[in-house]
Motif scaffolding. Structure first.
Motif, PDB file in Angstrom:
ATOM      1  N   GLY A 151      57.989  18.924  40.815  1.00 42.58           N
ATOM      2  CA  GLY A 151      56.679  18.484  41.266  1.00 42.58           C
ATOM      3  C   GLY A 151      56.073  17.508  40.292  1.00 42.58           C
ATOM      4  O   GLY A 151      56.777  16.756  39.617  1.00 42.58           O
ATOM      5  N   ARG A 176      56.779  12.413  39.247  1.00 40.56           N
ATOM      6  CA  ARG A 176      57.332  13.574  39.943  1.00 40.56           C
ATOM      7  C   ARG A 176      58.760  13.802  39.467  1.00 40.56           C
ATOM      8  O   ARG A 176      59.578  12.881  39.498  1.00 40.56           O
ATOM      9  CB  ARG A 176      57.323  13.381  41.464  1.00 40.56           C
ATOM     10  CG  ARG A 176      55.940  13.475  42.082  1.00 40.56           C
ATOM     11  CD  ARG A 176      56.012  13.558  43.604  1.00 40.56           C
ATOM     12  NE  ARG A 176      54.717  13.507  44.235  1.00 40.56           N
ATOM     13  CZ  ARG A 176      53.929  14.577  44.424  1.00 40.56           C
ATOM     14  NH1 ARG A 176      54.334  15.758  43.997  1.00 40.56           N
ATOM     15  NH2 ARG A 176      52.757  14.451  45.002  1.00 40.56           N
ATOM     16  N   LYS A 268      57.568  16.869  48.211  1.00 38.00           N
ATOM     17  CA  LYS A 268      56.887  16.765  46.916  1.00 38.00           C
ATOM     18  C   LYS A 268      57.764  17.272  45.774  1.00 38.00           C
ATOM     19  O   LYS A 268      57.550  16.906  44.612  1.00 38.00           O
ATOM     20  CB  LYS A 268      55.573  17.541  46.948  1.00 38.00           C
ATOM     21  CG  LYS A 268      54.525  16.936  47.868  1.00 38.00           C
ATOM     22  CD  LYS A 268      53.239  17.736  47.836  1.00 38.00           C
ATOM     23  CE  LYS A 268      52.182  17.114  48.736  1.00 38.00           C
ATOM     24  NZ  LYS A 268      50.916  17.882  48.737  1.00 38.00           N
TER      25      LYS A 268
END
Length: 283
Positions: A151, A176, A268
């Motif tokens: 994440g 990320r 994500k």
């Protein structure tokens, strides 16, 4: 890779780096001046996210791209940024971290550091403006085992000016870090008569850094795509949701000779992937 505990003397007390990992045995030390998170975050101004007269800007992590890691990936990640101070810049430090408050180990879930101090060079035309580069050597098998999750990660930059005054900013930029994914597909029967049903099965897996294996990714949207023989373009036939263990199963009608594949865009926390295509001969 120096990712873990650093100690520094601040106001006569030993301050342990706020980005220490739970396993102190994994700590790494470097001779000479050692600037860790503890040096910066122990200042009384915290919990403000920045302190000092050095400003950090124009940070770019991994060329602006997601950092994608499989279970055994070893990846070099470059971070560039600008450090500006009228008092000069003697030293900077860079860390990637997860959590809500960089001043406490209780609120930090992951941390990654550089093997060496970032390299900074002062501009030849603008006094006090430094272009810096930090290099992270990330080994997913060791550095991300029980250290953070896939994440968003934040970039912490700290530094000392030429008068030994400390500055820091614990949220200069974000990136990320994603788990690599794997997709498989099998289309049956082969061959098949035109108009008959083709059953397409497969599996979507994602990297599990803690276990060092790829595990099924459940509840993810995957596209079934088709390319007619002789064409170079895939068209999307339908969207399939992965079930238990990442299992994928759907059907389609045989129209002409061609290739089938599954395609997972991204999420994500998990990176995109595409299966190998499977050719079906239609009679």
């Amino acid at each position: 890779m120096r990712t873990h505990t650093t100690a520094a003397v601040v106001s006569g007390a030993i301050v342990v780096s706020a980005l220490a990992l739970p396993a102190v045995a994994q700590a790494a030390e470097r001779p000479g001046v050692s600037a860790g998170f503890g040096d910066f975050t122990a200042k009384p101004a915290h919990p403000n996210t920045s302190l000092g007269n050095i400003t950090f800007s124009k940070a770019v992590i991994n060329g602006g791209k997601d950092i994608v890691l499989g279970v055994a990936t070893k990846k070099t990640v470059i971070v560039t940024y600008t450090a500006t101070s009228s008092s000069g810049v003697a030293l900077t430090e860079a860390f990637l971290w997860q959590g809500t408050d960089s001043s406490s180990t209780d609120t930090i879930t992951g941390s990654l550091g550089t093997g060496d101090d970032p390299v900074c060079a002062e501009s030849t035309t603008r006094t006090g403006v430094y272009s810096c580069e930090a290099v992270f050597h990330i080994n997913a098998a060791s550095d991300l085992k029980n250290n953070g999750v896939a994440g968003t990660w934040k970039l912490f930059l700290g530094g000392y000016d030429l008068y030994a005054n400390a500055s820091y900013n614990d949220d200069v930029a974000t990136t990320r870090i994603k788990e690599a994914s794997q997709l498989t597909l099998d289309a049956t029967p082969e061959p098949v008569r035109k108009g008959k049903t083709i059953t397409v099965t497969g599996k979507l897996k994602r990297a599990n850094w803690n276990d060092g294996t790829y595990v099924g990714a459940t509840g993810q949207k995957v596209l079934l795509q088709y390319r007619k023989k002789g064409s170079h373009t895939y068209t999307t036939l339908k969207t399939v949701t992965s079930g238990a263990g990442g299992a994928l199963k759907t059907t389609t009608k045989a129209t002409a000779d061609g290739y089938y594949r599954f395609s997972f865009a991204t999420s994500k926390t998990t990176a995109a992937s595409t299966s190998a295509d499977d050719y079906v001969d239609v009679k």
